[in-house]
Design an enzyme around this catalytic site. Sequence first.
Site, PDB file in Angstrom:
ATOM      1  CE  LYS A 138      -3.797   2.108   2.715  1.00 26.43           C
ATOM      2  NZ  LYS A 138      -4.660   1.979   3.910  1.00 26.43           N
TER       3      LYS A 138
ATOM      4  CB  SER B  12      -8.059   3.997   3.354  1.00 23.70           C
ATOM      5  OG  SER B  12      -7.189   3.272   4.192  1.00 23.70           O
TER       6      SER B  12
ATOM      7  CB  SER C  55      -8.438   1.141   6.136  1.00 21.74           C
ATOM      8  OG  SER C  55      -9.082   2.376   6.194  1.00 21.74           O
TER       9      SER C  55
END
Lengths: 95, 484
Positions: free
Chosen positions: B76, B151, B175
Amino acid sequence: MSLDTNQVLAIADLSRLQIDEKSITEFQTNLSNVLDLVDQLQAVDTTGIEPMAHPMDAVQRLRADVVTEVNQREKFQKIAPSTDNGHYLVPKVVE
Amino acid sequence: MHNKTLAQISQDLQAGEYSSVEVTKHFLDRIKNLDGQYNSFITVTDELALTQAKAADELRAAGNANEWTGVPMAHKDIFCTDGVRTSCASKMLDKFIAPYDSTVADNFNKVGAVSLGKTNMDEFAMGSSSESSFYGAVKNPWSEEHVPGGSSGGSAAAVAARLAPGITATDTGGSIRQPASFCGVTGIKPTYGRVSRFGMISYASSLDQGGPIARTAEDAAMMLNVMAGFDKKDSTSIERDVPDYRADLNKSVKGMTIGLPKEYFSSDLDPVMAQTIQDAIKEYEKMGATLKEISLPNTNLCVPAYYVIAPSECSANLSRMDGVRFGHRCEDPKDIEDLFKRSRSEGFGDEVQRRIMLGSYALSAGFYDAYYKKAQQVRRLIKNDFVAAFNDVDVIMSPVAPSPAFKFGEKSKDPVSMYLEDIYTLSTNLAGLPGMSIPAGMINDLPVGLQLIGNYFDESRLLNCAHQFQNATDWHTKTPTGLK
Protein backbone atom coordinates in the site's frame (compact mmCIF):
# COMPACT_ATOMS: atom_id res chain seq x y z
CA MET A 1 -23.66 21.91 17.51
CA SER A 2 -23.59 24.49 14.76
CA LEU A 3 -20.48 26.43 13.84
CA ASP A 4 -20.67 29.96 12.44
CA THR A 5 -18.51 31.34 9.63
CA ASN A 6 -16.07 33.01 11.99
CA GLN A 7 -15.55 29.81 13.94
CA VAL A 8 -14.84 27.92 10.73
CA LEU A 9 -12.28 30.55 9.74
CA ALA A 10 -10.69 30.42 13.20
CA ILE A 11 -10.42 26.61 13.02
CA ALA A 12 -8.91 26.87 9.53
CA ASP A 13 -6.37 29.32 10.90
CA LEU A 14 -5.50 27.00 13.81
CA SER A 15 -5.09 24.21 11.24
CA ARG A 16 -2.87 26.40 9.03
CA LEU A 17 -5.27 25.93 6.15
CA GLN A 18 -6.51 28.56 3.76
CA ILE A 19 -10.06 27.83 2.74
CA ASP A 20 -11.56 29.83 -0.08
CA GLU A 21 -14.74 31.88 0.24
CA LYS A 22 -16.94 29.55 -1.76
CA SER A 23 -16.17 26.43 0.29
CA ILE A 24 -16.75 28.01 3.72
CA THR A 25 -20.44 27.07 3.76
CA GLU A 26 -19.69 23.49 2.78
CA PHE A 27 -17.08 23.13 5.54
CA GLN A 28 -19.49 24.79 7.96
CA THR A 29 -22.27 22.28 7.18
CA ASN A 30 -20.04 19.22 7.14
CA LEU A 31 -18.13 20.09 10.30
CA SER A 32 -21.35 20.94 12.14
CA ASN A 33 -22.89 17.61 11.11
CA VAL A 34 -19.90 15.69 12.44
CA LEU A 35 -19.95 17.66 15.69
CA ASP A 36 -23.63 16.73 16.06
CA LEU A 37 -22.64 13.12 15.63
CA VAL A 38 -19.86 13.21 18.22
CA ASP A 39 -21.95 15.18 20.71
CA GLN A 40 -23.59 11.86 21.67
CA LEU A 41 -20.51 11.34 23.83
CA GLN A 42 -21.54 14.15 26.18
CA ALA A 43 -24.46 12.10 27.50
CA VAL A 44 -22.20 9.27 28.72
CA ASP A 45 -21.29 9.12 32.40
CA THR A 46 -17.52 8.67 32.49
CA THR A 47 -16.93 9.60 36.11
CA GLY A 48 -13.83 7.84 37.38
CA ILE A 49 -12.98 6.22 34.03
CA GLU A 50 -9.30 6.46 33.18
CA PRO A 51 -8.77 7.73 29.59
CA MET A 52 -7.31 4.98 27.41
CA ALA A 53 -4.24 5.95 25.39
CA HIS A 54 -2.94 2.48 24.51
CA PRO A 55 -5.02 -0.72 24.40
CA MET A 56 -2.45 -2.59 26.47
CA ASP A 57 -1.85 0.47 28.66
CA ALA A 58 1.76 0.31 27.56
CA VAL A 59 4.10 3.02 28.77
CA GLN A 60 6.92 4.75 26.94
CA ARG A 61 10.04 2.60 26.74
CA LEU A 62 13.28 4.25 27.70
CA ARG A 63 16.66 3.70 26.12
CA ALA A 64 20.20 4.78 26.84
CA ASP A 65 20.89 8.35 25.75
CA VAL A 66 23.30 7.49 22.96
CA VAL A 67 23.41 8.46 19.30
CA THR A 68 21.66 5.79 17.23
CA GLU A 69 21.23 7.63 13.92
CA VAL A 70 23.86 8.46 11.37
CA ASN A 71 23.90 11.87 9.72
CA GLN A 72 22.02 11.70 6.39
CA ARG A 73 21.53 15.40 5.84
CA GLU A 74 22.15 15.35 2.11
CA LYS A 75 19.76 12.47 1.51
CA PHE A 76 17.03 14.10 3.57
CA GLN A 77 17.51 17.54 2.07
CA LYS A 78 17.38 16.22 -1.48
CA ILE A 79 13.60 15.90 -1.12
CA ALA A 80 13.13 19.39 0.39
CA PRO A 81 11.45 22.09 -1.72
CA SER A 82 14.23 24.61 -1.13
CA THR A 83 17.62 24.34 0.61
CA ASP A 84 20.89 26.23 0.66
CA ASN A 85 24.16 25.27 2.24
CA GLY A 86 22.58 22.63 4.50
CA HIS A 87 19.69 24.86 5.57
CA TYR A 88 16.00 24.71 4.73
CA LEU A 89 14.91 27.94 3.07
CA VAL A 90 11.68 29.72 4.03
CA PRO A 91 10.47 33.30 3.49
CA LYS A 92 12.14 35.83 5.79
CA VAL A 93 10.72 35.57 9.34
CA VAL A 94 12.83 38.13 11.26
CA GLU A 95 13.32 41.64 9.86
CA MET B 1 0.08 -18.36 -12.94
CA HIS B 2 -1.86 -15.39 -11.54
CA ASN B 3 -4.60 -17.65 -10.19
CA LYS B 4 -2.15 -19.29 -7.84
CA THR B 5 -2.00 -18.30 -4.20
CA LEU B 6 1.12 -16.94 -2.52
CA ALA B 7 1.68 -20.32 -0.90
CA GLN B 8 1.44 -22.09 -4.27
CA ILE B 9 3.79 -19.63 -5.96
CA SER B 10 6.24 -20.09 -3.10
CA GLN B 11 6.10 -23.88 -3.54
CA ASP B 12 6.43 -23.64 -7.33
CA LEU B 13 9.51 -21.43 -6.99
CA GLN B 14 11.03 -23.87 -4.53
CA ALA B 15 10.25 -26.77 -6.87
CA GLY B 16 11.75 -24.93 -9.85
CA GLU B 17 8.49 -24.91 -11.83
CA TYR B 18 9.32 -21.39 -12.98
CA SER B 19 11.71 -18.64 -11.99
CA SER B 20 11.07 -15.49 -9.99
CA VAL B 21 11.83 -13.43 -13.11
CA GLU B 22 9.12 -15.34 -15.00
CA VAL B 23 6.43 -14.95 -12.36
CA THR B 24 7.40 -11.31 -11.73
CA LYS B 25 7.18 -10.52 -15.46
CA HIS B 26 3.81 -12.24 -15.60
CA PHE B 27 2.35 -10.02 -12.87
CA LEU B 28 4.00 -6.87 -14.25
CA ASP B 29 2.45 -7.62 -17.66
CA ARG B 30 -0.95 -8.10 -16.06
CA ILE B 31 -0.68 -4.79 -14.23
CA LYS B 32 0.38 -3.07 -17.46
CA ASN B 33 -2.43 -4.61 -19.52
CA LEU B 34 -5.29 -4.59 -17.03
CA ASP B 35 -4.79 -1.94 -14.37
CA GLY B 36 -6.00 0.80 -16.71
CA GLN B 37 -9.51 -0.35 -15.79
CA TYR B 38 -8.95 -0.64 -12.03
CA ASN B 39 -6.42 2.10 -11.20
CA SER B 40 -5.27 -0.02 -8.26
CA PHE B 41 -1.59 0.92 -8.50
CA ILE B 42 -0.11 4.40 -8.10
CA THR B 43 3.46 3.40 -8.88
CA VAL B 44 4.70 0.23 -10.60
CA THR B 45 8.36 -0.43 -9.83
CA ASP B 46 9.02 -2.73 -12.78
CA GLU B 47 12.79 -2.22 -13.02
CA LEU B 48 13.32 -2.65 -9.32
CA ALA B 49 11.05 -5.72 -9.25
CA LEU B 50 13.01 -7.39 -12.05
CA THR B 51 16.31 -6.60 -10.31
CA GLN B 52 14.97 -8.13 -7.10
CA ALA B 53 13.62 -11.15 -9.00
CA LYS B 54 16.96 -11.73 -10.73
CA ALA B 55 18.78 -11.52 -7.42
CA ALA B 56 16.27 -13.97 -5.93
CA ASP B 57 16.84 -16.46 -8.74
CA GLU B 58 20.60 -16.21 -8.21
CA LEU B 59 20.15 -16.76 -4.49
CA ARG B 60 18.07 -19.84 -5.21
CA ALA B 61 20.62 -21.17 -7.70
CA ALA B 62 23.26 -20.79 -4.99
CA GLY B 63 21.10 -22.82 -2.59
CA ASN B 64 20.35 -19.91 -0.25
CA ALA B 65 16.64 -19.49 -0.78
CA ASN B 66 13.79 -19.48 1.73
CA GLU B 67 10.04 -19.75 1.14
CA TRP B 68 9.78 -16.03 0.36
CA THR B 69 12.73 -15.76 -2.02
CA GLY B 70 11.44 -14.27 -5.26
CA VAL B 71 7.75 -14.27 -4.31
CA PRO B 72 6.00 -11.21 -5.82
CA MET B 73 3.85 -8.91 -3.69
CA ALA B 74 3.19 -5.17 -3.36
CA HIS B 75 2.77 -2.44 -0.76
CA LYS B 76 0.00 0.00 0.00
CA ASP B 77 1.40 3.44 -0.84
CA ILE B 78 1.40 4.38 2.83
CA PHE B 79 4.53 2.32 3.62
CA CYS B 80 7.77 4.22 3.02
CA THR B 81 9.99 2.48 0.49
CA ASP B 82 13.56 3.76 0.17
CA GLY B 83 14.14 5.46 -3.19
CA VAL B 84 10.55 4.91 -4.36
CA ARG B 85 7.77 7.50 -4.36
CA THR B 86 5.54 7.13 -1.30
CA SER B 87 2.56 9.38 -1.96
CA CYS B 88 -0.17 8.27 0.47
CA ALA B 89 -2.39 9.10 -2.55
CA SER B 90 -1.95 12.81 -1.84
CA LYS B 91 -0.84 15.71 -3.99
CA MET B 92 1.09 16.75 -0.88
CA LEU B 93 3.48 13.79 -1.33
CA ASP B 94 3.25 13.41 -5.10
CA LYS B 95 6.99 14.03 -5.44
CA PHE B 96 8.03 12.48 -2.11
CA ILE B 97 10.74 9.86 -2.66
CA ALA B 98 11.00 8.15 0.71
CA PRO B 99 14.56 8.36 2.07
CA TYR B 100 14.19 5.17 4.14
CA ASP B 101 12.27 1.90 4.36
CA SER B 102 9.39 1.29 6.71
CA THR B 103 10.01 -1.71 8.97
CA VAL B 104 7.30 -3.63 7.07
CA ALA B 105 8.96 -2.96 3.67
CA ASP B 106 12.35 -3.77 5.19
CA ASN B 107 11.03 -7.09 6.54
CA PHE B 108 9.82 -8.12 3.07
CA ASN B 109 13.13 -7.04 1.52
CA LYS B 110 15.06 -9.07 4.09
CA VAL B 111 13.21 -12.30 3.28
CA GLY B 112 13.80 -11.69 -0.44
CA ALA B 113 10.26 -10.92 -1.61
CA VAL B 114 9.81 -8.98 -4.86
CA SER B 115 7.83 -5.73 -4.66
CA LEU B 116 5.80 -4.98 -7.79
CA GLY B 117 4.86 -1.45 -6.72
CA LYS B 118 2.65 0.73 -4.56
CA THR B 119 -1.13 0.53 -4.42
CA ASN B 120 -3.79 3.23 -4.52
CA MET B 121 -5.88 4.24 -1.50
CA ASP B 122 -7.92 7.03 0.03
CA GLU B 123 -5.77 10.11 0.58
CA PHE B 124 -3.80 9.62 3.83
CA ALA B 125 -6.00 6.55 4.49
CA MET B 126 -8.98 8.75 5.33
CA GLY B 127 -11.99 7.21 3.69
CA SER B 128 -14.05 4.09 3.09
CA SER B 129 -14.30 4.09 -0.71
CA SER B 130 -10.88 4.88 -2.24
CA GLU B 131 -12.54 7.75 -4.11
CA SER B 132 -10.45 10.48 -2.48
CA SER B 133 -7.10 9.56 -4.05
CA PHE B 134 -5.21 12.34 -5.85
CA TYR B 135 -4.57 9.72 -8.55
CA GLY B 136 -8.25 9.01 -9.16
CA ALA B 137 -10.70 6.50 -7.73
CA VAL B 138 -10.02 2.75 -7.64
CA LYS B 139 -12.58 0.53 -9.43
CA ASN B 140 -13.98 -2.62 -7.89
CA PRO B 141 -13.04 -5.58 -10.14
CA TRP B 142 -16.50 -7.06 -9.47
CA SER B 143 -18.36 -4.06 -10.89
CA GLU B 144 -17.22 -0.86 -12.57
CA GLU B 145 -20.02 1.11 -10.91
CA HIS B 146 -19.08 0.13 -7.38
CA VAL B 147 -16.35 1.29 -5.05
CA PRO B 148 -13.73 -1.22 -3.86
CA GLY B 149 -14.02 0.07 -0.28
CA GLY B 150 -11.28 1.91 1.53
CA SER B 151 -8.93 3.05 2.52
CA SER B 152 -6.89 0.05 1.27
CA GLY B 153 -9.05 -0.18 -1.89
CA GLY B 154 -6.08 -0.49 -4.24
CA SER B 155 -4.62 -3.42 -2.28
CA ALA B 156 -7.96 -5.25 -2.18
CA ALA B 157 -8.86 -4.54 -5.83
CA ALA B 158 -5.41 -5.58 -7.07
CA VAL B 159 -5.56 -8.88 -5.17
CA ALA B 160 -9.11 -9.51 -6.47
CA ALA B 161 -8.01 -8.74 -10.04
CA ARG B 162 -5.06 -11.13 -9.64
CA LEU B 163 -2.52 -8.34 -10.21
CA ALA B 164 -0.55 -9.49 -7.17
CA PRO B 165 -1.07 -12.49 -4.90
CA GLY B 166 -0.74 -10.53 -1.65
CA ILE B 167 -0.41 -6.86 -0.74
CA THR B 168 0.23 -4.98 2.49
CA ALA B 169 -2.48 -2.68 3.84
CA THR B 170 -3.38 -0.67 6.92
CA ASP B 171 -6.48 -0.41 9.07
CA THR B 172 -7.38 2.54 11.30
CA GLY B 173 -11.15 2.06 11.38
CA GLY B 174 -11.80 -0.81 8.97
CA SER B 175 -9.46 0.01 6.09
CA ILE B 176 -8.28 -3.60 5.63
CA ARG B 177 -11.51 -5.44 6.42
CA GLN B 178 -14.09 -3.35 4.56
CA PRO B 179 -12.25 -3.31 1.18
CA ALA B 180 -11.48 -7.02 1.65
CA SER B 181 -15.22 -7.58 2.10
CA PHE B 182 -16.16 -5.42 -0.92
CA CYS B 183 -13.61 -7.11 -3.20
CA GLY B 184 -14.09 -10.71 -2.05
CA VAL B 185 -10.59 -11.19 -0.60
CA THR B 186 -9.11 -12.04 2.80
CA GLY B 187 -7.62 -9.45 5.16
CA ILE B 188 -6.51 -9.29 8.77
CA LYS B 189 -5.90 -6.32 11.04
CA PRO B 190 -3.67 -7.56 13.85
CA THR B 191 -3.71 -6.51 17.50
CA TYR B 192 -2.53 -2.93 18.01
CA GLY B 193 1.24 -2.96 18.47
CA ARG B 194 1.77 -6.30 16.68
CA VAL B 195 3.03 -4.86 13.35
CA SER B 196 5.52 -1.99 13.46
CA ARG B 197 4.20 1.42 12.46
CA PHE B 198 7.73 2.72 11.75
CA GLY B 199 7.72 4.29 8.30
CA MET B 200 3.98 3.71 7.88
CA ILE B 201 2.65 7.23 7.31
CA SER B 202 0.61 8.07 10.41
CA TYR B 203 -3.05 8.91 10.31
CA ALA B 204 -4.29 8.19 13.86
CA SER B 205 -1.35 6.75 15.76
CA SER B 206 -3.29 5.05 18.56
CA LEU B 207 -5.51 3.20 16.04
CA ASP B 208 -3.33 2.57 12.95
CA GLN B 209 -2.21 -1.00 12.37
CA GLY B 210 -0.67 -2.70 9.34
CA GLY B 211 -1.76 -6.09 8.04
CA PRO B 212 -2.00 -8.20 4.89
CA ILE B 213 -4.63 -8.58 2.16
CA ALA B 214 -4.45 -11.84 0.20
CA ARG B 215 -6.81 -14.42 -1.26
CA THR B 216 -6.64 -17.05 1.47
CA ALA B 217 -6.14 -17.24 5.21
CA GLU B 218 -3.02 -19.33 4.61
CA ASP B 219 -1.52 -16.55 2.48
CA ALA B 220 -2.48 -13.92 5.04
CA ALA B 221 -0.74 -16.03 7.70
CA MET B 222 2.35 -16.32 5.51
CA MET B 223 2.47 -12.51 5.11
CA LEU B 224 1.77 -11.82 8.77
CA ASN B 225 4.74 -14.04 9.66
CA VAL B 226 6.91 -11.47 7.86
CA MET B 227 5.09 -8.35 9.06
CA ALA B 228 4.60 -9.01 12.78
CA GLY B 229 7.17 -8.49 15.48
CA PHE B 230 8.59 -6.14 18.06
CA ASP B 231 10.34 -3.07 16.68
CA LYS B 232 12.27 -0.74 18.93
CA LYS B 233 11.80 2.03 16.34
CA ASP B 234 8.05 2.07 17.10
CA SER B 235 7.42 3.20 20.66
CA THR B 236 3.97 1.57 20.69
CA SER B 237 5.22 -1.79 19.42
CA ILE B 238 4.62 -4.69 21.82
CA GLU B 239 7.56 -6.77 23.01
CA ARG B 240 6.15 -10.25 22.64
CA ASP B 241 7.16 -13.36 20.70
CA VAL B 242 5.55 -13.94 17.32
CA PRO B 243 4.12 -17.42 16.77
CA ASP B 244 4.20 -19.15 13.38
CA TYR B 245 0.78 -18.04 12.17
CA ARG B 246 0.47 -21.09 9.94
CA ALA B 247 1.00 -23.57 12.77
CA ASP B 248 -2.64 -23.64 13.93
CA LEU B 249 -4.40 -23.36 10.56
CA ASN B 250 -5.49 -26.99 10.51
CA LYS B 251 -6.77 -27.18 14.08
CA SER B 252 -10.41 -28.15 14.45
CA VAL B 253 -12.89 -25.49 15.52
CA LYS B 254 -14.96 -28.14 17.29
CA GLY B 255 -15.95 -26.96 20.75
CA MET B 256 -15.15 -23.33 20.00
CA THR B 257 -17.64 -20.74 21.26
CA ILE B 258 -18.60 -17.98 18.84
CA GLY B 259 -20.05 -14.77 20.24
CA LEU B 260 -22.70 -12.92 18.26
CA PRO B 261 -23.12 -9.34 19.52
CA LYS B 262 -26.83 -8.59 19.65
CA GLU B 263 -26.12 -4.91 18.91
CA TYR B 264 -24.54 -5.92 15.56
CA PHE B 265 -27.52 -8.06 14.55
CA SER B 266 -30.18 -5.53 15.56
CA SER B 267 -33.25 -4.67 13.49
CA ASP B 268 -31.18 -1.94 11.79
CA LEU B 269 -29.22 -4.60 9.92
CA ASP B 270 -30.43 -5.25 6.39
CA PRO B 271 -32.29 -8.61 6.42
CA VAL B 272 -30.47 -9.92 3.35
CA MET B 273 -27.11 -9.11 4.93
CA ALA B 274 -28.23 -10.67 8.21
CA GLN B 275 -29.25 -13.87 6.40
CA THR B 276 -25.97 -14.05 4.46
CA ILE B 277 -23.92 -13.69 7.63
CA GLN B 278 -26.07 -16.19 9.54
CA ASP B 279 -25.67 -18.72 6.71
CA ALA B 280 -21.90 -18.30 6.92
CA ILE B 281 -21.93 -18.74 10.68
CA LYS B 282 -23.97 -21.95 10.24
CA GLU B 283 -20.89 -23.45 8.57
CA TYR B 284 -19.11 -23.12 11.90
CA GLU B 285 -21.99 -24.81 13.68
CA LYS B 286 -21.67 -27.69 11.19
CA MET B 287 -17.99 -27.90 12.13
CA GLY B 288 -18.89 -28.25 15.80
CA ALA B 289 -18.66 -24.70 17.12
CA THR B 290 -21.36 -23.36 19.43
CA LEU B 291 -23.01 -19.96 19.20
CA LYS B 292 -23.71 -17.60 22.04
CA GLU B 293 -25.43 -14.25 22.03
CA ILE B 294 -23.32 -11.57 23.69
CA SER B 295 -23.76 -7.88 24.36
CA LEU B 296 -21.41 -4.99 23.58
CA PRO B 297 -23.56 -2.27 25.17
CA ASN B 298 -21.42 0.71 24.12
CA THR B 299 -21.48 -0.14 20.40
CA ASN B 300 -23.44 3.02 19.54
CA LEU B 301 -20.57 5.13 20.91
CA CYS B 302 -17.93 3.72 18.57
CA VAL B 303 -18.57 6.09 15.65
CA PRO B 304 -18.68 9.26 17.82
CA ALA B 305 -15.57 8.25 19.82
CA TYR B 306 -13.69 7.39 16.64
CA TYR B 307 -14.55 10.72 14.97
CA VAL B 308 -13.02 12.58 17.87
CA ILE B 309 -9.91 10.45 18.35
CA ALA B 310 -8.95 9.87 14.72
CA PRO B 311 -9.27 13.51 13.54
CA SER B 312 -7.51 14.77 16.69
CA GLU B 313 -4.53 12.51 16.13
CA CYS B 314 -4.57 13.25 12.39
CA SER B 315 -4.46 17.00 12.98
CA ALA B 316 -1.29 16.54 15.05
CA ASN B 317 0.32 13.98 12.70
CA LEU B 318 -0.31 15.95 9.53
CA SER B 319 1.14 19.14 10.95
CA ARG B 320 4.51 17.85 9.71
CA MET B 321 3.36 18.52 6.16
CA ASP B 322 4.30 22.20 6.12
CA GLY B 323 6.00 22.72 2.78
CA VAL B 324 9.40 23.18 4.41
CA ARG B 325 11.27 19.89 4.68
CA PHE B 326 9.43 17.73 2.16
CA GLY B 327 6.18 17.61 0.23
CA HIS B 328 4.28 20.18 -1.76
CA ARG B 329 5.23 23.86 -1.53
CA CYS B 330 3.11 26.67 -2.98
CA GLU B 331 4.51 29.13 -5.54
CA ASP B 332 5.95 32.45 -4.31
CA PRO B 333 4.88 32.47 -0.65
CA LYS B 334 4.73 36.02 0.64
CA ASP B 335 5.57 35.08 4.22
CA ILE B 336 5.95 31.98 6.40
CA GLU B 337 2.25 31.87 7.31
CA ASP B 338 1.29 32.03 3.64
CA LEU B 339 3.80 29.27 2.90
CA PHE B 340 2.21 26.93 5.48
CA LYS B 341 -1.39 27.72 4.62
CA ARG B 342 -1.28 27.65 0.86
CA SER B 343 1.07 24.64 0.69
CA ARG B 344 -1.31 22.69 2.91
CA SER B 345 -4.53 23.79 1.25
CA GLU B 346 -3.16 23.05 -2.21
CA GLY B 347 -1.64 19.76 -1.09
CA PHE B 348 -4.53 18.24 0.89
CA GLY B 349 -7.89 17.14 -0.49
CA ASP B 350 -11.24 18.09 1.08
CA GLU B 351 -11.70 15.11 3.39
CA VAL B 352 -8.18 15.45 4.80
CA GLN B 353 -8.74 19.17 5.42
CA ARG B 354 -12.06 18.39 7.11
CA ARG B 355 -10.49 15.89 9.49
CA ILE B 356 -7.58 18.20 10.30
CA MET B 357 -10.05 20.98 11.12
CA LEU B 358 -12.20 18.69 13.26
CA GLY B 359 -9.13 17.60 15.15
CA SER B 360 -7.81 21.14 15.62
CA TYR B 361 -11.18 22.12 17.01
CA ALA B 362 -11.44 19.13 19.36
CA LEU B 363 -7.93 19.74 20.70
CA SER B 364 -8.21 23.53 20.95
CA ALA B 365 -8.04 25.35 24.29
CA GLY B 366 -11.15 24.77 26.36
CA PHE B 367 -12.43 21.80 24.36
CA TYR B 368 -9.86 19.10 25.15
CA ASP B 369 -11.72 17.64 28.13
CA ALA B 370 -15.10 17.68 26.40
CA TYR B 371 -13.87 15.94 23.27
CA TYR B 372 -10.54 14.10 23.32
CA LYS B 373 -10.45 13.14 26.99
CA LYS B 374 -14.12 12.16 26.92
CA ALA B 375 -13.59 10.02 23.81
CA GLN B 376 -10.58 8.30 25.42
CA GLN B 377 -12.72 7.50 28.46
CA VAL B 378 -15.50 6.11 26.26
CA ARG B 379 -12.85 4.12 24.45
CA ARG B 380 -12.05 2.31 27.69
CA LEU B 381 -15.76 1.50 28.15
CA ILE B 382 -15.77 0.00 24.64
CA LYS B 383 -12.66 -2.04 25.45
CA ASN B 384 -14.21 -3.24 28.72
CA ASP B 385 -17.25 -4.54 26.80
CA PHE B 386 -14.94 -6.76 24.74
CA VAL B 387 -12.88 -7.89 27.74
CA ALA B 388 -16.11 -9.03 29.42
CA ALA B 389 -17.34 -10.74 26.24
CA PHE B 390 -14.12 -12.70 25.80
CA ASN B 391 -14.61 -14.26 29.24
CA ASP B 392 -17.43 -16.27 27.65
CA VAL B 393 -16.49 -16.71 24.00
CA ASP B 394 -13.40 -17.57 21.91
CA VAL B 395 -14.14 -15.47 18.87
CA ILE B 396 -16.77 -12.90 17.86
CA MET B 397 -18.44 -12.89 14.44
CA SER B 398 -20.43 -10.19 12.64
CA PRO B 399 -20.91 -8.45 9.32
CA VAL B 400 -17.96 -6.33 8.15
CA ALA B 401 -20.11 -3.53 6.74
CA PRO B 402 -23.84 -2.76 6.57
CA SER B 403 -23.97 -3.57 2.84
CA PRO B 404 -21.92 -4.91 -0.05
CA ALA B 405 -19.99 -2.36 -2.14
CA PHE B 406 -21.92 0.87 -2.74
CA LYS B 407 -21.83 2.98 -5.89
CA PHE B 408 -19.41 5.77 -6.74
CA GLY B 409 -20.61 9.14 -5.46
CA GLU B 410 -23.29 7.53 -3.29
CA LYS B 411 -21.69 8.56 0.00
CA SER B 412 -18.86 10.90 -0.92
CA LYS B 413 -21.04 14.02 -0.73
CA ASP B 414 -22.13 13.36 2.84
CA PRO B 415 -19.23 12.61 5.23
CA VAL B 416 -21.49 11.36 8.03
CA SER B 417 -23.08 8.67 5.82
CA MET B 418 -19.55 7.57 4.83
CA TYR B 419 -18.51 7.46 8.50
CA LEU B 420 -21.43 5.14 9.36
CA GLU B 421 -20.06 2.69 6.80
CA ASP B 422 -17.48 1.63 9.45
CA ILE B 423 -19.98 0.94 12.21
CA TYR B 424 -18.97 -2.74 12.68
CA THR B 425 -15.22 -2.32 12.21
CA LEU B 426 -14.30 0.74 14.30
CA SER B 427 -14.77 -1.02 17.62
CA THR B 428 -11.79 -3.35 17.16
CA ASN B 429 -9.48 -0.41 16.40
CA LEU B 430 -10.73 1.47 19.44
CA ALA B 431 -10.24 -1.60 21.63
CA GLY B 432 -6.97 -2.56 19.88
CA LEU B 433 -8.22 -6.08 19.07
CA PRO B 434 -7.43 -8.15 15.96
CA GLY B 435 -10.13 -8.39 13.29
CA MET B 436 -10.44 -10.19 10.02
CA SER B 437 -12.65 -10.29 6.93
CA ILE B 438 -13.16 -13.43 4.84
CA PRO B 439 -15.34 -13.89 1.75
CA ALA B 440 -18.58 -15.45 2.99
CA GLY B 441 -21.34 -14.92 0.44
CA MET B 442 -22.70 -12.81 -2.39
CA ILE B 443 -25.47 -10.21 -2.50
CA ASN B 444 -26.58 -8.88 -5.92
CA ASP B 445 -23.48 -10.40 -7.51
CA LEU B 446 -21.19 -8.53 -5.13
CA PRO B 447 -19.04 -10.24 -2.50
CA VAL B 448 -19.73 -9.96 1.21
CA GLY B 449 -17.27 -10.57 4.04
CA LEU B 450 -17.71 -12.17 7.43
CA GLN B 451 -15.91 -10.36 10.24
CA LEU B 452 -14.02 -12.38 12.85
CA ILE B 453 -12.87 -10.54 15.97
CA GLY B 454 -10.36 -12.15 18.32
CA ASN B 455 -8.98 -11.53 21.76
CA TYR B 456 -5.67 -9.68 22.11
CA PHE B 457 -2.85 -11.45 20.23
CA ASP B 458 -5.23 -14.20 19.11
CA GLU B 459 -4.41 -13.76 15.41
CA SER B 460 -3.60 -17.48 15.14
CA ARG B 461 -7.12 -18.37 16.18
CA LEU B 462 -8.68 -15.97 13.67
CA LEU B 463 -6.52 -17.38 10.89
CA ASN B 464 -7.40 -20.91 12.03
CA CYS B 465 -11.15 -20.11 11.95
CA ALA B 466 -10.76 -18.46 8.53
CA HIS B 467 -8.78 -21.38 7.11
CA GLN B 468 -11.32 -23.92 8.36
CA PHE B 469 -14.11 -21.90 6.73
CA GLN B 470 -12.16 -21.75 3.49
CA ASN B 471 -11.67 -25.53 3.58
CA ALA B 472 -15.43 -25.97 3.88
CA THR B 473 -16.62 -23.30 1.41
CA ASP B 474 -15.52 -21.86 -1.92
CA TRP B 475 -16.43 -18.17 -1.57
CA HIS B 476 -12.75 -17.20 -1.47
CA THR B 477 -12.13 -18.89 -4.83
CA LYS B 478 -14.77 -16.90 -6.71
CA THR B 479 -13.42 -14.70 -9.49
CA PRO B 480 -14.85 -11.35 -10.61
CA THR B 481 -17.06 -11.85 -13.66
CA GLY B 482 -15.25 -11.27 -16.92
CA LEU B 483 -11.81 -11.11 -15.29
CA LYS B 484 -9.08 -11.88 -17.80
